[in-house]
Design an enzyme around this catalytic site. Structure first.
Site, short mmCIF file in Angstrom:
data_model
loop_
_atom_site.label_atom_id
_atom_site.label_comp_id
_atom_site.label_asym_id
_atom_site.label_seq_id
_atom_site.Cartn_x
_atom_site.Cartn_y
_atom_site.Cartn_z
N HIS A 146 42.81 40.54 0.01
CA HIS A 146 41.50 39.95 0.38
C HIS A 146 40.59 40.98 1.05
CE1 HIS A 146 43.08 36.15 -0.81
NE2 HIS A 146 43.99 36.13 0.15
ZN LIG Z 1 48.11 34.55 -0.83
#
Ligand SMILES: [Zn+2]
Length: 236
Positions: A19
């Site tokens: 992320h």
């Molecule tokens: Zn994940």
């Protein structure tokens, strides 16, 4: 990354902070290790002009997607639960092969899709290296993933990806990414042993020893992200 290029495969039991992009952290991810590994390979290692990311963590890998949005050297396949974090529509434009799953997806459907699309992706473009983000938060009961894959399903999934890579002679680097239940450590260990049993990793005799080391490491590192940093140092 370089280890994988040198001997055909490498596994970093930490890592997979998908992320995080080069300029911004997010979702428990403080640095963009996948992006760093690929950029390192492009710039420093001979023979790497194209990379494929196969991201099978339960969450969309928006970090590396944002980083490689405009980069045609990187092919991204992402299979994730469409209803959970991060739902990053901008980053989705970087995904060449997008497989969005529903809540509670089970083994049979999941493994069929993984096999079909990984074969499809690798037939479409042959990369010089595969970065395999092997999150175990797809496991049934994971508090964040929302999918319902069994331990055997995870082991089979890893085998499908390694088989696809090894059969084609494409180097593969696996990172273990998310997984928010204690038992995932054991499943990762079992999966690596299965890869070894199937002859998909390890040609030298030394290998069983290094696997023991990996297992020991995984059981004894907690899943807290800062501690994973120690493992990260092994990644190039
Ligand atoms: Zn994940």
């Amino acid at each position: 990354g370089k280890l994988a290029m040198d001997r055909g495969w490498a596994i970093n039991v930490g890592g997979g902070f998908h992320h995080c992009s080069s300029d911004k952290g997010g979702g428990f991810c403080a640095y963009a290790d996948i992006t760093l590994a690929i950029k390192f390979l492009f710039e420093r290692v001979e023979g790497v002009a194209r990379a494929t990311i196969i991201d099978l963590d339960a969450h969309q890998g928006n970090g590396h997607e944002r980083d490689f949005l405009e980069d045609r050297r990187v092919y991204i396949m992402d299979v994730y639960n469409r209803h959970i974090y991060p739902g990053d529509g901008y980053a989705k434009r970087a995904i060449k092969r997008k497989v969005e799953l529903e809540w509670g997806t089970e083994d049979m459907e999941y493994l069929q899709k993984v096999e079909l699309h990984s074969e499809g992706a690798l037939n479409e473009i042959r990369p010089d290296i595969i970065i395999y983000n092997a999150g175990t938060d797809i496991l049934d009961g994971d508090p964040l993933g929302g999918l319902a894959i069994s331990p055997q399903g995870i082991i089979k999934r890893d085998e499908i990806i390694f088989r696809a890579a090894r059969r084609r002679g494409i180097p593969i680097l696996m990172v273990t990414s998310g997984g928010y239940q204690k038992k995932t450590a054991r499943i990762i260990a079992d999966s690596i042993l299965n890869l070894h049993r199937q002859g998909l990793i390890g040609e030298e005799h030394r290998i069983s020893k290094s696997i023991q080391f990996i297992l020991y490491g995984k059981e004894h590192f907690s899943f807290c992200v800062p501690q994973k940093k120690d493992n990260f140092m092994g990644l190039e």
